[in-house]
Each structure stands twice: as C-alpha cells, then as structure tokens.
Write a protein that holds these residues in place. Structure first.
Motif, mmCIF file in Angstrom:
data_model
loop_
_atom_site.group_PDB
_atom_site.id
_atom_site.type_symbol
_atom_site.label_atom_id
_atom_site.label_comp_id
_atom_site.label_asym_id
_atom_site.label_seq_id
_atom_site.Cartn_x
_atom_site.Cartn_y
_atom_site.Cartn_z
ATOM 1 N N ARG A 1 0.835 -1.203 0.000
ATOM 2 C CA ARG A 1 0.000 0.000 0.000
ATOM 3 C C ARG A 1 0.871 1.254 0.000
ATOM 4 O O ARG A 1 0.567 2.239 -0.683
ATOM 5 C CB ARG A 1 -0.930 0.005 1.207
ATOM 6 N N THR A 2 1.969 1.219 0.754
ATOM 7 C CA THR A 2 2.886 2.353 0.795
ATOM 8 C C THR A 2 3.550 2.556 -0.563
ATOM 9 O O THR A 2 3.704 3.693 -1.028
ATOM 10 C CB THR A 2 3.951 2.128 1.878
ATOM 11 N N ILE A 3 3.929 1.460 -1.219
ATOM 12 C CA ILE A 3 4.545 1.544 -2.547
ATOM 13 C C ILE A 3 3.551 2.103 -3.559
ATOM 14 O O ILE A 3 3.903 2.942 -4.392
ATOM 15 C CB ILE A 3 5.084 0.165 -2.982
ATOM 16 N N ASN A 4 2.300 1.680 -3.484
ATOM 17 C CA ASN A 4 1.274 2.209 -4.389
ATOM 18 C C ASN A 4 1.052 3.701 -4.166
ATOM 19 O O ASN A 4 0.765 4.438 -5.103
ATOM 20 C CB ASN A 4 -0.045 1.465 -4.220
ATOM 21 N N LYS A 5 1.187 4.151 -2.935
ATOM 22 C CA LYS A 5 0.930 5.547 -2.607
ATOM 23 C C LYS A 5 2.106 6.454 -2.983
ATOM 24 O O LYS A 5 1.913 7.498 -3.603
ATOM 25 C CB LYS A 5 0.643 5.671 -1.116
ATOM 26 N N HIS A 6 3.331 6.061 -2.628
ATOM 27 C CA HIS A 6 4.499 6.929 -2.785
ATOM 28 C C HIS A 6 5.389 6.571 -3.966
ATOM 29 O O HIS A 6 6.218 7.383 -4.375
ATOM 30 C CB HIS A 6 5.347 6.919 -1.512
ATOM 31 N N GLY A 7 5.283 5.345 -4.477
ATOM 32 C CA GLY A 7 6.144 4.906 -5.576
ATOM 33 C C GLY A 7 7.306 4.077 -5.052
ATOM 34 O O GLY A 7 7.781 4.277 -3.938
ATOM 35 N N ILE A 8 7.780 3.138 -5.876
ATOM 36 C CA ILE A 8 8.810 2.188 -5.459
ATOM 37 C C ILE A 8 10.136 2.893 -5.199
ATOM 38 O O ILE A 8 10.846 2.557 -4.235
ATOM 39 C CB ILE A 8 8.973 1.040 -6.485
ATOM 40 N N SER A 9 10.490 3.894 -5.987
ATOM 41 C CA SER A 9 11.789 4.555 -5.826
ATOM 42 C C SER A 9 11.880 5.291 -4.493
ATOM 43 O O SER A 9 12.885 5.183 -3.787
ATOM 44 C CB SER A 9 12.032 5.531 -6.970
ATOM 45 N N ALA A 10 10.830 6.027 -4.154
ATOM 46 C CA ALA A 10 10.829 6.774 -2.895
ATOM 47 C C ALA A 10 10.847 5.839 -1.693
ATOM 48 O O ALA A 10 11.569 6.080 -0.714
ATOM 49 C CB ALA A 10 9.598 7.682 -2.825
ATOM 50 N N VAL A 11 10.097 4.754 -1.770
ATOM 51 C CA VAL A 11 10.036 3.794 -0.663
ATOM 52 C C VAL A 11 11.373 3.076 -0.499
ATOM 53 O O VAL A 11 11.853 2.878 0.619
ATOM 54 C CB VAL A 11 8.881 2.791 -0.884
ATOM 55 N N LEU A 12 12.008 2.709 -1.617
ATOM 56 C CA LEU A 12 13.317 2.049 -1.554
ATOM 57 C C LEU A 12 14.377 2.968 -0.966
ATOM 58 O O LEU A 12 15.191 2.534 -0.147
ATOM 59 C CB LEU A 12 13.755 1.593 -2.947
ATOM 60 N N ASN A 13 14.371 4.232 -1.359
ATOM 61 C CA ASN A 13 15.349 5.183 -0.821
ATOM 62 C C ASN A 13 15.185 5.341 0.682
ATOM 63 O O ASN A 13 16.172 5.360 1.425
ATOM 64 C CB ASN A 13 15.222 6.537 -1.511
ATOM 65 N N LYS A 14 13.946 5.444 1.135
ATOM 66 C CA LYS A 14 13.692 5.589 2.571
ATOM 67 C C LYS A 14 14.090 4.313 3.326
ATOM 68 O O LYS A 14 14.691 4.377 4.396
ATOM 69 C CB LYS A 14 12.222 5.911 2.806
ATOM 70 N N ALA A 15 13.780 3.142 2.751
ATOM 71 C CA ALA A 15 14.118 1.876 3.405
ATOM 72 C C ALA A 15 15.632 1.664 3.442
ATOM 73 O O ALA A 15 16.162 1.141 4.425
ATOM 74 C CB ALA A 15 13.435 0.718 2.687
ATOM 75 N N ARG A 16 16.332 2.069 2.386
ATOM 76 C CA ARG A 16 17.798 1.960 2.378
ATOM 77 C C ARG A 16 18.413 2.859 3.437
ATOM 78 O O ARG A 16 19.396 2.509 4.081
ATOM 79 C CB ARG A 16 18.352 2.312 1.005
#
Length: 79
Positions: free
Chosen positions: A57-72
């Motif tokens: 749901r977070t990936i759908n909302k913010h996009g995979i790139s933004a979520v990956l950067n935050k998780a990294r």
C-alpha cells in the motif's frame, strides 16, 4: 528463508492461543508477506522483494523509488 518484510522490517510476533478453558499455549503471528517483482526505471532493472501488504500500500501511494530510498536509509532493504 526468514519471514521478514524487506521494506518495513515487520517480523513474526509471539502470543498465546487461549482455549475456552483459558489454557494458554504459545503461538506465532506471522506478517502477511508476498514475494513481488518491482521495476525500477532509474536503474532499468527488476528486483524481487518480500513485502507485507502494508508495504504494498505504501509503494502504491508513494512509488517504489521513494520507498526504496527511505528503506535503504533506515537499513531495511537487502537489495
């Protein structure tokens, strides 16, 4: 293979089964994980992640790139 979300870091929790007679036995609550392939246009490649439904749901909302950067930045992503 561990039952941990690659994005959020969710993992299994411990609790009790409680019977009608109030007997308690240990059990585990597992996160709702799915193995999913994502395309990252910046790197022009696909990655496979084990993600919880909350992370989807977070990936759908913010996009995979933004979520990956935050998780990294938080140290959760293995890729």
């Amino acid at each position: 293979m561990s039952k941990v979300c690659d994005i959020t870091g969710k993992r299994a929790r411990v609790g009790n089964n409680v019977s009608h007679a109030n007997n308690k036995t240990k059990r585990r609550f597992y996160p709702n994980l799915h193995t999913k392939k994502f395309y990252i246009p910046e790197e022009d490649k696909f990655i496979t992640l084990k993600v919880s439904t909350t992370a989807l749901r977070t990936i759908n909302k913010h996009g995979i790139s933004a979520v990956l950067n935050k998780a990294r930045k938080n140290g959760n992503v293995l890729v």
